[in-house]
Design a protein around this motif. Structure first.
Motif, PDB file in Angstrom:
ATOM      1  N   VAL A 153     -24.223  47.523  38.494  1.00  0.00           N
ATOM      2  CA  VAL A 153     -24.629  47.112  39.840  1.00  0.00           C
ATOM      3  C   VAL A 153     -23.397  46.972  40.731  1.00  0.00           C
ATOM      4  O   VAL A 153     -23.394  47.418  41.879  1.00  0.00           O
ATOM      5  N   ALA A 154     -22.332  46.382  40.206  1.00  0.00           N
ATOM      6  CA  ALA A 154     -21.087  46.247  40.967  1.00  0.00           C
ATOM      7  C   ALA A 154     -20.507  47.622  41.299  1.00  0.00           C
ATOM      8  O   ALA A 154     -20.008  47.846  42.409  1.00  0.00           O
ATOM      9  N   VAL A 155     -20.586  48.558  40.363  1.00  0.00           N
ATOM     10  CA  VAL A 155     -20.094  49.921  40.589  1.00  0.00           C
ATOM     11  C   VAL A 155     -20.913  50.597  41.691  1.00  0.00           C
ATOM     12  O   VAL A 155     -20.354  51.220  42.601  1.00  0.00           O
ATOM     13  N   LEU A 156     -22.221  50.469  41.627  1.00  0.00           N
ATOM     14  CA  LEU A 156     -23.086  51.095  42.630  1.00  0.00           C
ATOM     15  C   LEU A 156     -22.868  50.493  44.018  1.00  0.00           C
ATOM     16  O   LEU A 156     -22.865  51.205  45.012  1.00  0.00           O
ATOM     17  N   ARG A 157     -22.669  49.187  44.083  1.00  0.00           N
ATOM     18  CA  ARG A 157     -22.395  48.547  45.383  1.00  0.00           C
ATOM     19  C   ARG A 157     -21.053  48.992  45.942  1.00  0.00           C
ATOM     20  O   ARG A 157     -20.906  49.180  47.144  1.00  0.00           O
ATOM     21  N   ALA A 158     -20.064  49.154  45.075  1.00  0.00           N
ATOM     22  CA  ALA A 158     -18.759  49.642  45.529  1.00  0.00           C
ATOM     23  C   ALA A 158     -18.894  51.043  46.122  1.00  0.00           C
ATOM     24  O   ALA A 158     -18.309  51.338  47.163  1.00  0.00           O
ATOM     25  N   LEU A 159     -19.674  51.891  45.466  1.00  0.00           N
ATOM     26  CA  LEU A 159     -19.906  53.242  45.996  1.00  0.00           C
ATOM     27  C   LEU A 159     -20.651  53.193  47.319  1.00  0.00           C
ATOM     28  O   LEU A 159     -20.302  53.900  48.267  1.00  0.00           O
ATOM     29  N   LEU A 193     -13.222  49.206  47.170  1.00  0.00           N
ATOM     30  CA  LEU A 193     -12.738  48.984  45.814  1.00  0.00           C
ATOM     31  C   LEU A 193     -12.682  47.488  45.552  1.00  0.00           C
ATOM     32  O   LEU A 193     -12.004  46.758  46.287  1.00  0.00           O
ATOM     33  N   PRO A 194     -13.387  47.001  44.534  1.00  0.00           N
ATOM     34  CA  PRO A 194     -13.340  45.571  44.249  1.00  0.00           C
ATOM     35  C   PRO A 194     -11.975  45.181  43.674  1.00  0.00           C
ATOM     36  O   PRO A 194     -11.274  46.016  43.099  1.00  0.00           O
ATOM     37  N   ALA A 249     -17.365  56.581  40.642  1.00  0.00           N
ATOM     38  CA  ALA A 249     -16.885  55.347  40.021  1.00  0.00           C
ATOM     39  C   ALA A 249     -17.342  55.342  38.569  1.00  0.00           C
ATOM     40  O   ALA A 249     -18.373  55.928  38.214  1.00  0.00           O
ATOM     41  N   LEU A 250     -16.583  54.677  37.727  1.00  0.00           N
ATOM     42  CA  LEU A 250     -16.818  54.673  36.287  1.00  0.00           C
ATOM     43  C   LEU A 250     -17.033  53.254  35.793  1.00  0.00           C
ATOM     44  O   LEU A 250     -16.351  52.328  36.241  1.00  0.00           O
ATOM     45  N   SER A 251     -17.965  53.078  34.879  1.00  0.00           N
ATOM     46  CA  SER A 251     -18.247  51.786  34.262  1.00  0.00           C
ATOM     47  C   SER A 251     -18.133  51.934  32.749  1.00  0.00           C
ATOM     48  O   SER A 251     -18.851  52.739  32.145  1.00  0.00           O
ATOM     49  N   LEU A 285     -20.535  55.129  31.888  1.00  0.00           N
ATOM     50  CA  LEU A 285     -21.408  55.683  32.916  1.00  0.00           C
ATOM     51  C   LEU A 285     -20.571  56.055  34.125  1.00  0.00           C
ATOM     52  O   LEU A 285     -19.696  55.300  34.535  1.00  0.00           O
ATOM     53  N   ILE A 286     -20.831  57.231  34.672  1.00  0.00           N
ATOM     54  CA  ILE A 286     -20.157  57.676  35.877  1.00  0.00           C
ATOM     55  C   ILE A 286     -21.204  57.833  36.958  1.00  0.00           C
ATOM     56  O   ILE A 286     -22.203  58.534  36.776  1.00  0.00           O
ATOM     57  N   ALA A 287     -20.989  57.163  38.080  1.00  0.00           N
ATOM     58  CA  ALA A 287     -21.913  57.248  39.214  1.00  0.00           C
ATOM     59  C   ALA A 287     -21.202  57.965  40.349  1.00  0.00           C
ATOM     60  O   ALA A 287     -19.992  57.857  40.500  1.00  0.00           O
ATOM     61  N   GLY A 288     -21.958  58.703  41.130  1.00  0.00           N
ATOM     62  CA  GLY A 288     -21.379  59.428  42.251  1.00  0.00           C
ATOM     63  C   GLY A 288     -22.277  59.396  43.452  1.00  0.00           C
ATOM     64  O   GLY A 288     -23.451  59.043  43.351  1.00  0.00           O
ATOM     65  N   ARG A 289     -21.710  59.771  44.576  1.00  0.00           N
ATOM     66  CA  ARG A 289     -22.475  59.829  45.813  1.00  0.00           C
ATOM     67  C   ARG A 289     -22.154  61.128  46.532  1.00  0.00           C
ATOM     68  O   ARG A 289     -21.121  61.736  46.292  1.00  0.00           O
ATOM     69  N   ASP A 290     -23.038  61.537  47.401  1.00  0.00           N
ATOM     70  CA  ASP A 290     -22.785  62.724  48.209  1.00  0.00           C
ATOM     71  C   ASP A 290     -21.759  62.374  49.274  1.00  0.00           C
ATOM     72  O   ASP A 290     -21.748  61.269  49.799  1.00  0.00           O
TER      73      ASP A 290
END
Length: 66
Positions: free
Chosen positions: A4-10, A15-16, A46-48, A60-65
């Motif tokens: 959740v912290a990773v997704l909010r940062a994206l 950067l937290p 971002a990576l968790s 887990l790696i999350a990304g955005r367009d």
């Protein structure tokens, strides 16, 4: 919770700060976020990491367009 912290940062493109960082070692040229979150307009991924006892690990790696 970490994801959740990773997704909010994206989402916020910020950067937290590094947890429990009081003073960075000047002998290491690392870009650490100290104190408060820092804007990162070009943040796309971002990576968790989650490491547990008994060898249960997940990355887990999350990304955005753009």
């Amino acid at each position: 919770m970490e994801l959740v912290a990773v997704l909010r940062a994206l989402e916020q493109r910020r950067l937290p700060p590094t947890a429990h960082l009081r003073a960075a070692d000047p002998d290491f040229a690392l870009d650490l976020v100290q104190g408060a979150a820092r804007p990162a307009a070009d943040l796309l991924y971002a990576l968790s990491n989650s490491f547990a006892f008994g060898g249960t690990n997940a990355v887990l790696i999350a990304g955005r367009d753009g």
